[in-house]
Structures are given as C-alpha cells and as structure tokens.
Motif scaffolding. Structure first.
Motif, PDB file in Angstrom:
ATOM      1  N   MET A   1       0.799  -1.113   0.037  1.00 46.78           N
ATOM      2  CA  MET A   1      -0.179  -0.055  -0.031  1.00 46.78           C
ATOM      3  C   MET A   1       0.941   1.282  -0.034  1.00 46.78           C
ATOM      4  O   MET A   1       2.042   1.535   0.527  1.00 46.78           O
ATOM      5  CB  MET A   1      -0.869  -0.076   1.231  1.00 46.78           C
ATOM      6  N   THR A   2       0.373   2.048  -0.515  1.00 44.51           N
ATOM      7  CA  THR A   2       1.099   3.488  -0.846  1.00 44.51           C
ATOM      8  C   THR A   2       0.228   4.779  -0.302  1.00 44.51           C
ATOM      9  O   THR A   2      -1.071   4.521  -0.644  1.00 44.51           O
ATOM     10  CB  THR A   2       1.815   3.979  -2.087  1.00 44.51           C
ATOM     11  N   THR A   3       0.880   5.718   0.546  1.00 46.48           N
ATOM     12  CA  THR A   3      -0.212   6.795   0.812  1.00 46.48           C
ATOM     13  C   THR A   3       0.690   8.257  -0.009  1.00 46.48           C
ATOM     14  O   THR A   3       0.021   9.280   0.113  1.00 46.48           O
ATOM     15  CB  THR A   3       0.226   7.013   2.251  1.00 46.48           C
ATOM     16  N   ASP A   4       1.403   7.734  -0.985  1.00 44.96           N
ATOM     17  CA  ASP A   4       1.853   8.989  -1.945  1.00 44.96           C
ATOM     18  C   ASP A   4       0.836   9.006  -3.265  1.00 44.96           C
ATOM     19  O   ASP A   4       1.047   8.253  -4.158  1.00 44.96           O
ATOM     20  CB  ASP A   4       3.252   8.370  -2.483  1.00 44.96           C
ATOM     21  N   ILE A   5      -0.115   9.621  -3.035  1.00 45.20           N
ATOM     22  CA  ILE A   5      -1.100   9.908  -3.965  1.00 45.20           C
ATOM     23  C   ILE A   5      -1.125  11.313  -4.576  1.00 45.20           C
ATOM     24  O   ILE A   5      -1.128  12.147  -3.796  1.00 45.20           O
ATOM     25  CB  ILE A   5      -2.289   9.415  -3.447  1.00 45.20           C
ATOM     26  N   THR A   6      -1.478  11.311  -5.916  1.00 47.28           N
ATOM     27  CA  THR A   6      -1.566  12.458  -6.593  1.00 47.28           C
ATOM     28  C   THR A   6      -2.775  12.860  -7.071  1.00 47.28           C
ATOM     29  O   THR A   6      -3.285  11.727  -7.641  1.00 47.28           O
ATOM     30  CB  THR A   6      -0.577  12.668  -7.732  1.00 47.28           C
ATOM     31  N   ARG A   7      -3.749  13.850  -6.711  1.00 46.29           N
ATOM     32  CA  ARG A   7      -4.968  14.058  -7.119  1.00 46.29           C
ATOM     33  C   ARG A   7      -4.782  15.104  -8.246  1.00 46.29           C
ATOM     34  O   ARG A   7      -4.155  16.291  -7.965  1.00 46.29           O
ATOM     35  CB  ARG A   7      -5.844  14.423  -6.172  1.00 46.29           C
ATOM     36  N   THR A   8      -5.372  14.794  -9.404  1.00 43.00           N
ATOM     37  CA  THR A   8      -5.225  15.789 -10.530  1.00 43.00           C
ATOM     38  C   THR A   8      -6.767  16.087 -10.986  1.00 43.00           C
ATOM     39  O   THR A   8      -7.411  15.331 -11.104  1.00 43.00           O
ATOM     40  CB  THR A   8      -4.357  15.168 -11.571  1.00 43.00           C
ATOM     41  N   ASP A   9      -6.936  17.350 -10.841  1.00 41.46           N
ATOM     42  CA  ASP A   9      -8.130  18.110 -11.734  1.00 41.46           C
ATOM     43  C   ASP A   9      -8.341  17.693 -13.003  1.00 41.46           C
ATOM     44  O   ASP A   9      -7.373  18.190 -13.762  1.00 41.46           O
ATOM     45  CB  ASP A   9      -8.492  19.502 -11.191  1.00 41.46           C
ATOM     46  N   ILE A  10      -9.315  17.219 -13.528  1.00 40.03           N
ATOM     47  CA  ILE A  10      -9.234  16.934 -15.059  1.00 40.03           C
ATOM     48  C   ILE A  10     -10.680  16.992 -15.536  1.00 40.03           C
ATOM     49  O   ILE A  10     -11.771  17.011 -14.747  1.00 40.03           O
ATOM     50  CB  ILE A  10      -8.941  15.380 -15.322  1.00 40.03           C
ATOM     51  N   THR A  11     -10.792  17.224 -16.814  1.00 36.63           N
ATOM     52  CA  THR A  11     -12.148  17.208 -17.524  1.00 36.63           C
ATOM     53  C   THR A  11     -12.331  16.314 -18.495  1.00 36.63           C
ATOM     54  O   THR A  11     -11.203  15.767 -19.164  1.00 36.63           O
ATOM     55  CB  THR A  11     -12.491  18.736 -17.873  1.00 36.63           C
ATOM     56  N   PHE A  12     -13.472  15.754 -18.906  1.00 34.55           N
ATOM     57  CA  PHE A  12     -13.701  14.903 -20.157  1.00 34.55           C
ATOM     58  C   PHE A  12     -15.155  15.251 -20.614  1.00 34.55           C
ATOM     59  O   PHE A  12     -15.913  15.710 -19.736  1.00 34.55           O
ATOM     60  CB  PHE A  12     -13.466  13.275 -19.859  1.00 34.55           C
TER      61      PHE A  12
END
Length: 339
Positions: A1-12
């Motif tokens: 398990m990793t807590t190194d998470i990147t959250r990116t704002d995206i659109t589609f």
C-alpha cells in the motif's frame, strides 16, 4: 500500500457536456523493490477504476474517499461529478437523468483508456448507491469494463417507485408523477425550472418522514459529517419521470462472464435491491455483507469502509484482464464464420 497519492483535476466530455473529475494516481512506496508497484505487480500501466457517486453526491464525498483509498492499493482511480451536478456542465442544474448518468460512466471509461498510465484492458467500475445501479447498466453493454463492483447499490427507479425499503404506497409515486407533469407544463409556460427539496430541514423531520435511514442521509448531506456546498439539495421535477421508468437491473445478466462484486450493509434497508440485482446477474458474482453497517454507513465510516476497500482491492486486483464470452444456454446460436 502507498499513501503517496497524486490528485489531478481533469475534465472529459460526456455527450457533449464537460464533466469535472479528480484523477487519483498512486506513486511508488519508499522501500519498494525497483520496478514493482505497491500491489506487487510489474511496473507499467496500472489497472484503473471509475468511481460513481451516490445520488445527490459529488466527487469530494463518498466517491472521492473510495477513489483515494483504492489508489492507495495501487489503482488509478477517477471520481467525477455527474452531468448537471457539482462542477460539471449541464442545465438545468439538479437534473438526475439516468440515461445520461450511464453515459457519464462510459465517458469516464473512455477518458481512462486514453491515459498512458492506465492499462486499458484492466478498467473496472465501482458504483456507490445510485451509481451502483448505473454501473450495472453501463457494464451490461460496455465490454471495456472488465469487472463491476457496487457499494450500497440502489436502482434509482425502484427507490422512487417503491421506497428505500420496498414498501412504499403506490400512490406516492403517482402523486410525484402528477407533480412532474404539472412542472413540465409550468416550465413550458415560462415559469422557470421547477424543483423539489431532497432533504427535510431537521433530523427530527427526517426521522418522522423516513426513520433511521432518512436520518443517516440527513446527517451525511446536511451536517458537518460530510456536507458539501455543491452536493444537490434539490432535484428538478423533470427528473422524476426519467427516473421512474428506468431499470438499472434489467440487463444485469449481460455482465456475465465478467465478474461482479456487490457489497451491502447487513443493516441497510436498501439491501433488498442489491439482492434483487444479484439474483438477476449470472456470474461469476459475489454478494458480500458488512455486518453492522447501514446504507449510509458505507459512505464514510472507517469501521465499514476499511473492510469494503479490502474486498474491492482483492476483487479488482485478481480479476482477469479479459474473459472470453461463453455460451449461456445450450440453445444459444453461434454466429456463422465469415467466408
């Protein structure tokens, strides 16, 4: 398990409307062997999961929580706002259109399939509450979805026709359809968008109207427990006739032979809907009960979310990348080979 998470704002795009989403991408955990992912799989494109939010919810609530927790298990995940809701485009605001909600899921799959960090042959779909019904409908005909899971699944049509516990007086939905018809005429006469309030003003009113289930919903959406300024507090009356004639479970049998996991709270008054959907599906399938949990408990309470995440992670990690279609019945016809 990793807590190194990147959250990116995206659109589609979904049927011409721009949807807003949060893409969660896991990083490598310090100390992992070079070339290994947190799940122990070989480095490279990762399996991915589309996560659909409950009715009236937004991506920052339950869907975002599950998306982040599953990203910690090594998946690329996408939580997004449905069309007409949250930060996504679409008018009138607060429209709940089941057909468009299903299309949103397909569009989210299309978006993930274009990402270089995603293994397009290992995209799954997870639906929470109303999205639990929508993902069944989407997966029935979209073979890019290789595995399907639900948490506290609800068919929005059954919810409005029969009530959360399945015992609602039929006169209730008929009255709502009368109001929806009158609202459409009012809008045609230029009286503006006609909407109805989703939640009562107090927990006491919620208890009187719908018992503990209604109180749980009020606490989640209308108090500091999980409220969000963009979650829907009302829906348009034009949502009603769209929802009532929908059937999220009608083609659940078409999901087979792709696997299905349905997670249900043992105390959820809505559990009968998951049971009904499960019976309609052909398999491979699993109905997993979380003891002590009600419907809304599985949105955010860690003592119930953690075991749900464990089941989901195991399910999505071990599913086959692709499964050949098998004959369902001895009488099924085989298409002729082109010559």
């Amino acid at each position: 398990m990793t807590t190194d998470i990147t959250r990116t704002d995206i659109t589609f795009l979904s049927a011409g409307l721009k949807l807003a989403g949060h893409l969660y991408s896991p990083g490598d955990t310090p100390g992992d062997s070079p070339g290994d992912t947190p799940s122990g799989e070989a480095a490279g494109p990762r399996p991915a999961i589309v996560v659909g939010h409950p009715g009236s919810g937004v991506k920052e609530q339950a869907a975002g929580l599950y998306a982040r927790r599953l990203a910690e298990q090594g998946f690329v995940t996408l939580a997004y706002d449905a069309a007409f809701q949250g930060e996504s485009e679409g008018t009138p605001r607060g429209l709940e259109d089941p057909a468009h909600r299903v299309e949103d899921i397909r569009a989210a799959v299309s978006y993930l399939a274009t990402r270089e960090e995603v293994d397009a042959d290992r995209i799954g779909a997870l639906g929470i509450c109303a999205s639990g019904g929508y993902v069944l409908s989407a997966a029935a005909t979209d073979h890019r979805i290789k595995a399907v899971a639900t948490v506290s699944a609800v068919d929005i049509a059954r919810q409005f026709r029969l009530g959360a516990d399945g015992t609602q007086d039929p006169a209730v939905v008929q009255g709502m359809l009368d109001a929806a018809a009158a609202a459409r005429t009012a809008e045609a006469l230029g009286e503006g968008v006609q909407s109805f309030q989703l939640f009562p003003d107090t927990a006491e009113q919620a208890l009187a109207l719908g018992g503990r289930h209604a109180v749980d919903g009020f606490e989640y959406y209308c108090t500091d427990r999980a409220q969000h300024p963009r979650s829907a507090k009302s829906l348009t009356w034009s949502s009603i006739d769209r929802m009532v004639s929908f059937d999220a479970f009608g083609f659940a049998d078409l999901i087979s032979p792709r696997p299905l996991l349905m997670i249900v709270g043992r105390e959820a008054v809505t559990s009968w809907m998951s049971v009904e959907a499960f019976q309609k599906a052909r398999g491979p399938k699993e109905l997993h009960w979380i003891d002590g949990a009600g419907h809304v408990d599985l949105y955010d309470k860690d003592e119930y979310v953690t075991p749900a995440i464990a089941e989901l992670a195991g399910f999505f990690h071990t599913r086959p990348a692709s499964t050949p279609r098998r004959d369902a019945h001895p009488g099924d016809r085989t298409l002729p080979t082109p010559t």
